[in-house]
Enzyme design. Structure first.
Site, mmCIF file in Angstrom:
data_model
loop_
_atom_site.group_PDB
_atom_site.id
_atom_site.type_symbol
_atom_site.label_atom_id
_atom_site.label_comp_id
_atom_site.label_asym_id
_atom_site.label_seq_id
_atom_site.Cartn_x
_atom_site.Cartn_y
_atom_site.Cartn_z
ATOM 1 C CB SER A 45 38.704 52.111 40.917
ATOM 2 O OG SER A 45 37.786 52.800 40.120
ATOM 3 C CD GLU A 46 36.400 49.722 35.959
ATOM 4 O OE1 GLU A 46 36.438 49.387 37.163
ATOM 5 O OE2 GLU A 46 35.338 49.933 35.339
ATOM 6 C CG ASN A 47 39.891 54.995 37.635
ATOM 7 O OD1 ASN A 47 39.444 54.133 38.385
ATOM 8 N ND2 ASN A 47 40.158 56.216 38.047
ATOM 9 N N GLY A 48 42.611 52.577 37.602
ATOM 10 C CA GLY A 48 43.991 52.503 38.083
ATOM 11 C C GLY A 48 44.187 52.767 39.555
ATOM 12 C CB SER A 87 43.943 48.667 35.637
ATOM 13 O OG SER A 87 42.680 48.520 36.218
#
Lengths: 217, 236
Positions: A45-48, A87
């Site tokens: 998930s690109e928020n980390g 990320s």
């Protein structure tokens, strides 16, 4: 014709053991529910977050553990948290094997538009432009037509572009199509859907060759 | 060790003036500097250019500074979920610059790392690339993006020490680390402030050199934007 869940289920069949996968918001998120039991994939998930798990049990939500859709999620054993630049190093650096995204329009060249409708909706691109610019493999999950019945598989995108020549495969409620230099190549039909139905719903160049099999869901 | 601790949010925002460019860490409402935002709202500092991945919701996060028209311009990647934002943007009261999320993160990191500009493939062929230099590497076009300049960066960590070392929890790490690196003055607020030496130096996310001021927030609401759960009796 497929439901949104069935589109997700069909896309899950494209997963391979050992894949790191980024799922966009909407239908793509549902893909996580249908991972074949004999393989292991890791969701980024690109928020980390790597190793994203299912939603938490009621009462166990943690405001500090969310996905890119801002939903509360869990982290699986072996999962890890990281900052936003790390990320996107994973994403731009092509360490992610597969990206599944929703779209408003896809062109026969593989262009995608999914971030803005001028004058109507401007929410922003989030991580989509970074994802489509660098992904090794992009599958689009969407309905074949919009709510007015207009085709979303076009010769040219009419909405502002998110990325050029990047989409490799489209799975819709009607069909599975590969995007090649020739256009949309019909690979599979949803149960009960005819080639003619797909042809009518596809504005871009549609290539139909040989026997087209019916999707296994 | 240099002591960076200040007493509270009011002391921490000293020197912040009308018209400045300010970074705010967080993703959605996760890991946002709640206490600094409240102090800035109370102080009435105006015409701010805000660099933040999102713009909060109507009544929380940066939405609080939008309500009071303290923000002149937002630089973000995604701004849904905020009606007041949309209203101000469509009426032209608020300037908005939307940029890809990875580019946003890297422009922060570059600012902190002394890299004035970099090439990225993200946004090539889109509105984002208009007017930007294009260069082809390995057959693929990239666009030139510049490091941000920010007068202040407000970040939020889980634990911090008086030397400014920071540890984040979960996905609240997000933009906080790169923004901490990028601010000319970086103000960190933490849930728990401890004396230097109390945190294990093996497990620090942001070294204190990047942080100028640190304080323990008086109160954290930590609001959840999308509460999604499953029932215990479901077999998954």
């Amino acid at each position: 014709m497929l439901s949104k869940e069935q589109i997700a289920k069909r896309i899950a069949r494209e997963l391979r053991d050992g894949y790191y996968v980024n799922l966009g918001i909407g239908i793509p998120t549902l893909v996580a529910n249908y991972v074949p039991e004999d393989i292991e994939v890791v969701f980024q998930s690109e928020n980390g977050l790597l190793g994203m798990g299912p939603f938490p049990y009621e009462g166990e939500e943690d405001p500090d553990v969310i996905n890119a859709g801002k939903q509360t999620v869990t982290v699986l054993p072996g999962g890890v948290f990281f900052d936003s630049s790390t990320s996107f190093a994973m994403i731009r650096g092509r360490h992610v094997h597969l990206t599944v995204l929703g779209a408003m329009e896809v062109s026969e060249k593989g262009d995608i538009a999914n971030w803005k409708i001028p004058g109507k909706m401007v929410k922003g691109m989030g991580g989509a432009m970074d994802l489509v610019a660098s992904a090794k493999n992009i599958i689009v999950a969407m309905m074949h037509t919009d709510k007015y019945g207009n085709s979303k598989l076009l010769k040219e995108c009419t909405l502002p572009i998110t990325g050029l020549q990047c989409v490799k495969k489209v799975v819709t409620n009607l069909a599975v199509l590969d995007i090649t230099e020739r256009g949309f190549e019909l690979r599979e039909l949803a149960p009960g859907v005819s080639v003619e139905t797909v042809r009518k719903a596809t504005e871009g160049t549609l290539i139909v060759e040989g026997d087209i099999k019916t999707m296994e869901i | 060790m240099i002591n960076k601790a200040v007493r509270n949010a009011v002391e921490a925002i000293q020197g912040l003036k009308d018209g400045m460019t300010v970074m705010f860490g967080g993703f959605g409402l996760c890991g946002i500097p709640e206490n600094a935002i409240s102090a800035i709202r109370s102080a009435g500092i105006k015409n701010l250019t805000c660099i933040s991945n999102n713009a909060g919701v109507d009544d929380f996060g940066l939405g609080l500074l939008l309500q009071t028209r303290q923000i002149k311009k937002m630089i973000s990647s995604y701004v849904g979920e905020n009606e007041e934002f949309e209203r101000q943007m469509l009426s032209g009261e608020l300037e908005v610059e939307l940029i890809p999320q990875g580019t946003l993160a890297e422009r922060c990191r570059a600012a902190g790392a002394g890299i004035p500009a970099f090439y990225t493939p993200a946004g090539y062929g889109t509105e984002v690339a208009v007017g930007k230099e294009v260069k082809v590497f390995n057959g693929k076009p990239h666009i030139l993006e510049y490091a941000f300049e920010a007068d202040f960066a407000f970040v939020k960590a889980w634990k911090g020490d008086t030397a400014g070392n920071l540890i984040y929890k979960g996905t609240a790490l997000n933009f906080n680390h790169v923004m901490a690196m990028a601010g000319k003055i970086t103000v960190a607020e933490v849930e728990e402030l401890v004396p230097a030496g109390a945190l294990d130096p093996n497990f620090i996310h942001t070294p204190g050199i990047f942080v100028q001021r640190i304080f323990q927030g008086a109160h954290y609401e930590k609001r959840i934007e999308q509460r999604t759960v499953r029932k215990k009796d479901l077999v998954v």
